[in-house]
Write an enzyme that holds these catalytic residues in place. Sequence first.
Site, mmCIF file in Angstrom:
data_model
loop_
_atom_site.group_PDB
_atom_site.id
_atom_site.type_symbol
_atom_site.label_atom_id
_atom_site.label_comp_id
_atom_site.label_asym_id
_atom_site.label_seq_id
_atom_site.Cartn_x
_atom_site.Cartn_y
_atom_site.Cartn_z
ATOM 1 N N ASP A 325 -15.955 -4.902 -4.325
ATOM 2 C CA ASP A 325 -16.874 -3.824 -4.717
ATOM 3 C C ASP A 325 -18.318 -4.306 -4.756
ATOM 4 O OD1 ASP A 325 -16.148 -5.495 -6.895
ATOM 5 O OD2 ASP A 325 -17.001 -4.042 -8.293
ATOM 6 N N GLU A 326 -19.222 -3.364 -4.638
ATOM 7 C CA GLU A 326 -20.653 -3.583 -4.880
ATOM 8 C C GLU A 326 -21.177 -4.837 -4.188
ATOM 9 O OE1 GLU A 326 -21.457 -1.485 -9.103
ATOM 10 O OE2 GLU A 326 -20.338 -3.356 -9.231
ATOM 11 N N THR A 327 -21.064 -4.836 -2.860
ATOM 12 C CA THR A 327 -21.438 -6.039 -2.101
ATOM 13 C C THR A 327 -22.750 -5.806 -1.352
ATOM 14 O OG1 THR A 327 -19.996 -5.261 -0.357
ATOM 15 C CG2 THR A 327 -19.096 -6.901 -1.877
ATOM 16 N N GLU A 328 -23.719 -5.292 -2.064
ATOM 17 C CA GLU A 328 -25.014 -4.995 -1.452
ATOM 18 C C GLU A 328 -25.664 -6.242 -0.858
ATOM 19 O OE1 GLU A 328 -23.765 -3.797 -4.129
ATOM 20 O OE2 GLU A 328 -24.502 -1.799 -4.653
#
Length: 514
Positions: A325-328
Amino acid sequence: MIHRWLPLVSLVFLALATGASAAPRPPVVSKPVPYDSVVPAVASAVPAPGVTYEIAAATTIYGADAGVRDLLARQLRRATGFTLPVAPTPAAGIALLLSGSFGDEGYQLDVTAGGITIRASAAAGLFNGVQTLRQLLPPSIEASGRQPGPWPVQGGRITDHPRFAYRGAMLDVARHFFPVAVVERYIDEISSYKINHLHLHLSDDQGWRIAVESWPRLATFGGRSAVDGDPGGYYTKADYQAVVAYAVARNVTVVPEIDMPGHVTAALAAYPELTCDGRSPPLYTGTEVGFSSLCTRASTETFVRDVLTELAALTPGPYLHIGGDETESTKPADYAAFMDRAQRIVADLGKTPMAWHEVVNAPLQPGAVAQYWGTTREHPALAASTAKVILSPAGRAYLDMKYDSGTGLGATWAGTIEADAAYDWNPGRYLDGVDESRVLGVEAPLWTETITTIGDIEHMAFPRLPAIAELGWSPWSTHDWPAFSRRLAAQGPRWHTLGLDYHQSPQVPWPPGS
Ligand code: ACM
């Protein structure tokens, strides 16, 4: 037979009321708990009016599964003070039988004036039947010391089985670390509502919480931090195995998560070679997300394989959760390649890969499970994928969202979630294009940026966790908020007895004194 004593009881009452007898005061006659108080709602309940079984000192317990039998016996002995001897063969009293065809987790509970019988096809079903039986006893059965009783159980038959195979709770032990005893108490609580998976979020920017022999500094260094500079910590392999065994005995499968390729500052701080520039960041105690990434070159694969291999060896359950998740801070192509490799490693280890729903941006292994945590009812890429789905919509199932603006703990980025909002959605029809056949079940995650004690955990989980448990277990035909709010109200005195600081939602008609 069953009904013959009823007129007798009435006669005794009449005699007492008219002062016609000098007999000693009879024990307080408490009304048995009705079947429609049970959470999660049972699939089928047929009460036998006027029939009651009363647990007494001479009640014996027979159990085809010794583990479930002993858990029940310990529980009942504590509050009743009775010996409740274990019977070597099925006898009158309480009998837990492995018989019939009730599925993996279903059971049938029969209560007559002569005894209580729970039948199931497997130990899991017996365990679930026992949880129902506990709720059919007066709330004081949950006390840790001897109570006066009496201990009546409403007569009749309950036949019950789950709607979904996966009913989960997640505890984030990375933002704050919780010792084994806290996790075990939470397992007691979730399993009493027939939750059968505990997902442990074991690594994040703020801390690495599981010992890994091949990369020891992950835990010994990466485990030192926590949000706000609070004490860190990690589970030794023996600690983790103790939690797993405690969970197994309560029909709970532990799902360990190593969050990758983002949410990894603790790992990068411990091992500079996991970064692209070879320089470790400092340990992190803030609450930002999306800023860290493993360097996704092929050599990182050794790290992933080593960690997951050790974790798989400690984990009897079928799932390894690899985050995602949330691998910006990871380039989309690198993300896809990394998550593809990580899933293959999980599959090579004989486990099923599970990840947050962003994993659908990578090629999926057959059988891969995506955990949906979004705030909308649409996710076209997830709908179009082959993934099985676990539903944890943040605006419904995230236990760290505040109940209302007055809640001291928690966050509001996905909204506030009162008891009715946690309950009033249908997991089988929630996401556009994802029908019930693809839904493995539901999970209620608890992120712990603001949560530091078991009291905090309980306050955020109750009463919303039982709402999610009911969505996972009960047939949709039983879904009814007014009825559920009354069932929840019946739990209040139990939680009070357990010393559980639940949220006294104004939506629930809690009885006085609970
Ligand atoms: C998540 O809440 N980032 C899964």
